[in-house]
Design a protein around this motif. Sequence first.
Motif, PDB file in Angstrom:
ATOM      1  N   ARG A   1      -0.837  -5.701 -10.578  1.00  0.00           N
ATOM      2  CA  ARG A   1      -1.366  -4.391 -10.165  1.00  0.00           C
ATOM      3  C   ARG A   1      -0.471  -3.764  -9.089  1.00  0.00           C
ATOM      4  O   ARG A   1      -0.175  -2.573  -9.145  1.00  0.00           O
ATOM      5  N   LEU A   2      -0.031  -4.570  -8.132  1.00  0.00           N
ATOM      6  CA  LEU A   2       0.825  -4.050  -7.069  1.00  0.00           C
ATOM      7  C   LEU A   2       2.129  -3.510  -7.640  1.00  0.00           C
ATOM      8  O   LEU A   2       2.592  -2.434  -7.257  1.00  0.00           O
ATOM      9  N   VAL A   3       2.710  -4.231  -8.586  1.00  0.00           N
ATOM     10  CA  VAL A   3       3.944  -3.789  -9.241  1.00  0.00           C
ATOM     11  C   VAL A   3       3.699  -2.464  -9.967  1.00  0.00           C
ATOM     12  O   VAL A   3       4.501  -1.528  -9.863  1.00  0.00           O
ATOM     13  N   ARG A   4       2.578  -2.385 -10.669  1.00  0.00           N
ATOM     14  CA  ARG A   4       2.247  -1.154 -11.405  1.00  0.00           C
ATOM     15  C   ARG A   4       2.054   0.020 -10.437  1.00  0.00           C
ATOM     16  O   ARG A   4       2.541   1.127 -10.679  1.00  0.00           O
TER      17      ARG A   4
ATOM     18  N   GLU B   1      -1.961   5.669  -1.974  1.00  0.00           N
ATOM     19  CA  GLU B   1      -3.182   5.138  -1.369  1.00  0.00           C
ATOM     20  C   GLU B   1      -3.507   3.727  -1.867  1.00  0.00           C
ATOM     21  O   GLU B   1      -3.757   2.826  -1.073  1.00  0.00           O
ATOM     22  N   GLU B   2      -3.484   3.539  -3.167  1.00  0.00           N
ATOM     23  CA  GLU B   2      -3.826   2.233  -3.735  1.00  0.00           C
ATOM     24  C   GLU B   2      -2.761   1.184  -3.411  1.00  0.00           C
ATOM     25  O   GLU B   2      -3.089   0.028  -3.127  1.00  0.00           O
ATOM     26  N   PHE B   3      -1.493   1.569  -3.447  1.00  0.00           N
ATOM     27  CA  PHE B   3      -0.410   0.639  -3.110  1.00  0.00           C
ATOM     28  C   PHE B   3      -0.580   0.160  -1.672  1.00  0.00           C
ATOM     29  O   PHE B   3      -0.552  -1.038  -1.400  1.00  0.00           O
ATOM     30  N   TYR B   4      -0.791   1.092  -0.768  1.00  0.00           N
ATOM     31  CA  TYR B   4      -0.954   0.742   0.644  1.00  0.00           C
ATOM     32  C   TYR B   4      -2.149  -0.203   0.826  1.00  0.00           C
ATOM     33  O   TYR B   4      -2.042  -1.221   1.514  1.00  0.00           O
ATOM     34  N   MET B   5      -3.270   0.126   0.208  1.00  0.00           N
ATOM     35  CA  MET B   5      -4.473  -0.701   0.363  1.00  0.00           C
ATOM     36  C   MET B   5      -4.256  -2.108  -0.203  1.00  0.00           C
ATOM     37  O   MET B   5      -4.677  -3.088   0.396  1.00  0.00           O
ATOM     38  N   ASP B   6      -3.605  -2.199  -1.370  1.00  0.00           N
ATOM     39  CA  ASP B   6      -3.362  -3.513  -1.968  1.00  0.00           C
ATOM     40  C   ASP B   6      -2.453  -4.362  -1.074  1.00  0.00           C
ATOM     41  O   ASP B   6      -2.694  -5.554  -0.897  1.00  0.00           O
ATOM     42  N   VAL B   7      -1.415  -3.756  -0.528  1.00  0.00           N
ATOM     43  CA  VAL B   7      -0.507  -4.507   0.359  1.00  0.00           C
ATOM     44  C   VAL B   7      -1.249  -4.906   1.629  1.00  0.00           C
ATOM     45  O   VAL B   7      -1.123  -6.036   2.110  1.00  0.00           O
ATOM     46  N   HIS B   8      -2.037  -3.990   2.163  1.00  0.00           N
ATOM     47  CA  HIS B   8      -2.796  -4.275   3.378  1.00  0.00           C
ATOM     48  C   HIS B   8      -3.787  -5.420   3.134  1.00  0.00           C
ATOM     49  O   HIS B   8      -3.925  -6.332   3.955  1.00  0.00           O
ATOM     50  N   ASN B   9      -4.460  -5.407   2.004  1.00  0.00           N
ATOM     51  CA  ASN B   9      -5.394  -6.485   1.653  1.00  0.00           C
ATOM     52  C   ASN B   9      -4.671  -7.816   1.455  1.00  0.00           C
ATOM     53  O   ASN B   9      -5.166  -8.874   1.853  1.00  0.00           O
ATOM     54  N   LEU B  10      -3.499  -7.770   0.830  1.00  0.00           N
ATOM     55  CA  LEU B  10      -2.688  -8.970   0.640  1.00  0.00           C
ATOM     56  C   LEU B  10      -2.295  -9.558   1.995  1.00  0.00           C
ATOM     57  O   LEU B  10      -2.378 -10.770   2.212  1.00  0.00           O
ATOM     58  N   LYS B  11      -1.892  -8.696   2.904  1.00  0.00           N
ATOM     59  CA  LYS B  11      -1.520  -9.146   4.242  1.00  0.00           C
ATOM     60  C   LYS B  11      -2.719  -9.803   4.931  1.00  0.00           C
ATOM     61  O   LYS B  11      -2.585 -10.860   5.548  1.00  0.00           O
ATOM     62  N   GLY B  12      -3.896  -9.202   4.803  1.00  0.00           N
ATOM     63  CA  GLY B  12      -5.097  -9.764   5.409  1.00  0.00           C
ATOM     64  C   GLY B  12      -5.454 -11.120   4.820  1.00  0.00           C
ATOM     65  O   GLY B  12      -5.780 -12.064   5.545  1.00  0.00           O
ATOM     66  N   LEU B  13      -5.384 -11.222   3.499  1.00  0.00           N
ATOM     67  CA  LEU B  13      -5.666 -12.485   2.821  1.00  0.00           C
ATOM     68  C   LEU B  13      -4.703 -13.562   3.290  1.00  0.00           C
ATOM     69  O   LEU B  13      -5.108 -14.670   3.653  1.00  0.00           O
TER      70      LEU B  13
ATOM     71  N   ILE C   1       6.716  -5.068   3.729  1.00  0.00           N
ATOM     72  CA  ILE C   1       6.428  -3.983   2.772  1.00  0.00           C
ATOM     73  C   ILE C   1       5.701  -2.846   3.493  1.00  0.00           C
ATOM     74  O   ILE C   1       6.047  -1.673   3.309  1.00  0.00           O
ATOM     75  N   LEU C   2       4.712  -3.184   4.316  1.00  0.00           N
ATOM     76  CA  LEU C   2       3.974  -2.146   5.044  1.00  0.00           C
ATOM     77  C   LEU C   2       4.878  -1.369   5.992  1.00  0.00           C
ATOM     78  O   LEU C   2       4.781  -0.139   6.063  1.00  0.00           O
ATOM     79  N   VAL C   3       5.746  -2.067   6.689  1.00  0.00           N
ATOM     80  CA  VAL C   3       6.664  -1.391   7.613  1.00  0.00           C
ATOM     81  C   VAL C   3       7.557  -0.423   6.838  1.00  0.00           C
ATOM     82  O   VAL C   3       7.718   0.747   7.228  1.00  0.00           O
ATOM     83  N   GLU C   4       8.125  -0.887   5.742  1.00  0.00           N
ATOM     84  CA  GLU C   4       8.989  -0.026   4.931  1.00  0.00           C
ATOM     85  C   GLU C   4       8.204   1.144   4.350  1.00  0.00           C
ATOM     86  O   GLU C   4       8.667   2.285   4.382  1.00  0.00           O
TER      87      GLU C   4
END
Length: 128
Positions: A46-49, A57-69, A85-88
């Motif tokens: 999903r992140l790749v897609r 919005e969805e990319f940011y949220m998925d990366v943010h959730n991944l970081k939290g996990l 990824i978030l910094v970039e």
Amino acid sequence: MEKQEFFAQLDKMGVNTKQALGRVMGNEGLFLSFVGQLPEKLNLDRLVRLLEEEDEEEFYMDVHNLKGLAGNLSIEPIYDCAQAILVEFRSSQFRNKKKLAALVGEVREESQALSRLILRYQKEGGEN
């Protein structure tokens, strides 16, 4: 694979099991339950897609959730990749898509390696 060997392998892959166990008050069963869910949660298709579609919005949220996990389970290599990824992304959104794709590829490799280890442990009769 015995539980202690599994923990040692997790540590070799950059999972700070001591720190993660501290977050669950030393409850190995609870920790293993969370770890057992990772192969499904670390599927990054999903992140790749979202990157390909440039869905900000969805990319940011998925990366943010991944970081939290990754942070909650002390999976340092995945946490570090997600942070990069978030910094970039915060600095350039999708203007440097090639760099984002490389970082997503890196986190995907780390995730797949970790998922393979977990699935092997489960297949060999390890606890979930």
